[in-house]
Design a protein around this motif. Sequence first.
Motif, PDB file in Angstrom:
ATOM      1  N   ASN A   1     -13.697  -3.052 -10.577  1.00 31.45           N
ATOM      2  CA  ASN A   1     -13.545  -3.290  -9.126  1.00 31.45           C
ATOM      3  C   ASN A   1     -14.258  -1.807  -8.726  1.00 31.45           C
ATOM      4  O   ASN A   1     -15.069  -1.945  -7.583  1.00 31.45           O
ATOM      5  CB  ASN A   1     -12.105  -3.347  -8.459  1.00 31.45           C
TER       6      ASN A   1
ATOM      7  N   THR B   1     -17.912  -1.886  -9.345  1.00 37.25           N
ATOM      8  CA  THR B   1     -18.636  -2.707  -8.691  1.00 37.25           C
ATOM      9  C   THR B   1     -19.122  -2.034  -7.354  1.00 37.25           C
ATOM     10  O   THR B   1     -19.935  -2.209  -6.673  1.00 37.25           O
ATOM     11  CB  THR B   1     -18.032  -4.016  -8.523  1.00 37.25           C
ATOM     12  N   HIS B   2     -17.949  -1.689  -6.616  1.00 38.71           N
ATOM     13  CA  HIS B   2     -17.874  -1.094  -5.073  1.00 38.71           C
ATOM     14  C   HIS B   2     -18.883   0.258  -5.364  1.00 38.71           C
ATOM     15  O   HIS B   2     -19.539   0.387  -4.421  1.00 38.71           O
ATOM     16  CB  HIS B   2     -16.539  -0.602  -4.682  1.00 38.71           C
TER      17      HIS B   2
ATOM     18  N   LYS C   1     -22.618  -0.907  -5.409  1.00 41.29           N
ATOM     19  CA  LYS C   1     -23.031  -1.472  -4.149  1.00 41.29           C
ATOM     20  C   LYS C   1     -23.391  -0.307  -3.129  1.00 41.29           C
ATOM     21  O   LYS C   1     -24.157  -0.217  -2.413  1.00 41.29           O
ATOM     22  CB  LYS C   1     -22.011  -2.388  -3.423  1.00 41.29           C
TER      23      LYS C   1
ATOM     24  N   HIS D   1     -25.005 -10.920 -13.140  1.00 40.44           N
ATOM     25  CA  HIS D   1     -25.293 -11.080 -11.723  1.00 40.44           C
ATOM     26  C   HIS D   1     -26.084 -10.036 -11.106  1.00 40.44           C
ATOM     27  O   HIS D   1     -26.826 -10.423 -10.082  1.00 40.44           O
ATOM     28  CB  HIS D   1     -24.039 -11.306 -10.864  1.00 40.44           C
ATOM     29  N   TYR D   2     -26.369  -8.834 -11.818  1.00 42.83           N
ATOM     30  CA  TYR D   2     -27.062  -7.792 -11.216  1.00 42.83           C
ATOM     31  C   TYR D   2     -28.202  -7.388 -11.949  1.00 42.83           C
ATOM     32  O   TYR D   2     -29.033  -6.589 -11.927  1.00 42.83           O
ATOM     33  CB  TYR D   2     -26.116  -6.417 -11.134  1.00 42.83           C
TER      34      TYR D   2
ATOM     35  N   SER E   1     -10.558  -4.193  -4.280  1.00 41.28           N
ATOM     36  CA  SER E   1     -10.501  -5.538  -4.910  1.00 41.28           C
ATOM     37  C   SER E   1     -11.780  -5.894  -4.725  1.00 41.28           C
ATOM     38  O   SER E   1     -12.738  -5.778  -3.917  1.00 41.28           O
ATOM     39  CB  SER E   1      -9.675  -6.458  -4.014  1.00 41.28           C
ATOM     40  N   LYS E   2     -12.521  -6.542  -5.956  1.00 44.36           N
ATOM     41  CA  LYS E   2     -13.684  -6.793  -6.155  1.00 44.36           C
ATOM     42  C   LYS E   2     -14.684  -7.538  -4.982  1.00 44.36           C
ATOM     43  O   LYS E   2     -15.758  -7.220  -4.553  1.00 44.36           O
ATOM     44  CB  LYS E   2     -14.220  -7.424  -7.441  1.00 44.36           C
ATOM     45  N   THR E   3     -13.724  -8.468  -4.310  1.00 45.02           N
ATOM     46  CA  THR E   3     -14.517  -9.361  -3.529  1.00 45.02           C
ATOM     47  C   THR E   3     -14.194  -9.142  -1.860  1.00 45.02           C
ATOM     48  O   THR E   3     -14.879  -9.321  -1.243  1.00 45.02           O
ATOM     49  CB  THR E   3     -14.010 -10.845  -3.372  1.00 45.02           C
ATOM     50  N   ALA E   4     -13.505  -7.680  -1.700  1.00 38.90           N
ATOM     51  CA  ALA E   4     -13.246  -7.391  -0.379  1.00 38.90           C
ATOM     52  C   ALA E   4     -14.328  -6.269   0.008  1.00 38.90           C
ATOM     53  O   ALA E   4     -14.953  -5.653  -0.949  1.00 38.90           O
ATOM     54  CB  ALA E   4     -11.618  -6.841  -0.315  1.00 38.90           C
ATOM     55  N   GLN E   5     -14.770  -6.517   1.140  1.00 40.39           N
ATOM     56  CA  GLN E   5     -15.649  -5.637   1.983  1.00 40.39           C
ATOM     57  C   GLN E   5     -14.998  -4.074   2.011  1.00 40.39           C
ATOM     58  O   GLN E   5     -13.990  -4.173   2.235  1.00 40.39           O
ATOM     59  CB  GLN E   5     -16.025  -5.964   3.237  1.00 40.39           C
TER      60      GLN E   5
END
Length: 253
Positions: free
Chosen positions: A11, A14-15, A18, A41-42, A112-116
């Motif tokens: 997590n 990944t953040h 980004k 994916h990247y 959290s990986k999917t949270a903005q």
Amino acid sequence: MITVTILGAGNVATHLYKAFTKANNVTVSQWYNRSLKPLNHYKNEVDITDDLNHLKEADVYILAVSDDAVAELSEKLPFENKIVVHTSGSVNVHDLDKKHNRGVFYPLQSFSKTAQLDFANVPICIETVNKPDYHILKALALAIGSPVKKVNSDQRQVLHLAAVFVNNFTNQLYRIGHEITESEGAEFDLLKPLILETAKKIQDLSPYKAQTGPAKRNDKKTLKKHLSILNNQDHKAIYNLLTKSIQKTHNGR
């Protein structure tokens, strides 16, 4: 321009990836993980690798891995005298292999990986063994819009411990609250404004002054009634423990 290599694919990694890709003066030169599957994916955006021997040159190498993996991974890195930092709240800076210019780049936030996530709301706690490295890490944090705080290992560890109380433990209390409302078909969503107001209050008040409720008031009838409603013995134990803690704080009981 600061070049960064990220090691790990969880997590935090990944953040950070980004955030760095949006920064004007930061380049992610490479992303490493022992398995390429989470990085596929990247692969059209950044060079990815699962081989430490193929790591590219970078200004900063960020080990965003589990606490237990930090020391071993830093030892395996096939170079020395580069800035190598970990992102852990609890791992000592000296757990990194001494062949590196060691540091810590600890984002004090829940990931959290999917949270903005807006890094303007993510303080970065920085520690370095070599003083000049601090300025590079500070520039890296400022590039993604984060507030910066210089902390030592002891301060960081107590911040991490406190974070477990105010985040992880609090979230578990949310879960218990959800179970309690579900037991009678009540809507947990009705509690969300209260959750937000509680968090909002401590922006201006100390937690001590913000405390309310039957435990602080020593409302014995309400406390007894709540315990009679609870069927789960674990929930009863937590209720009793927290009630006693509040009473000891506010009433000396």
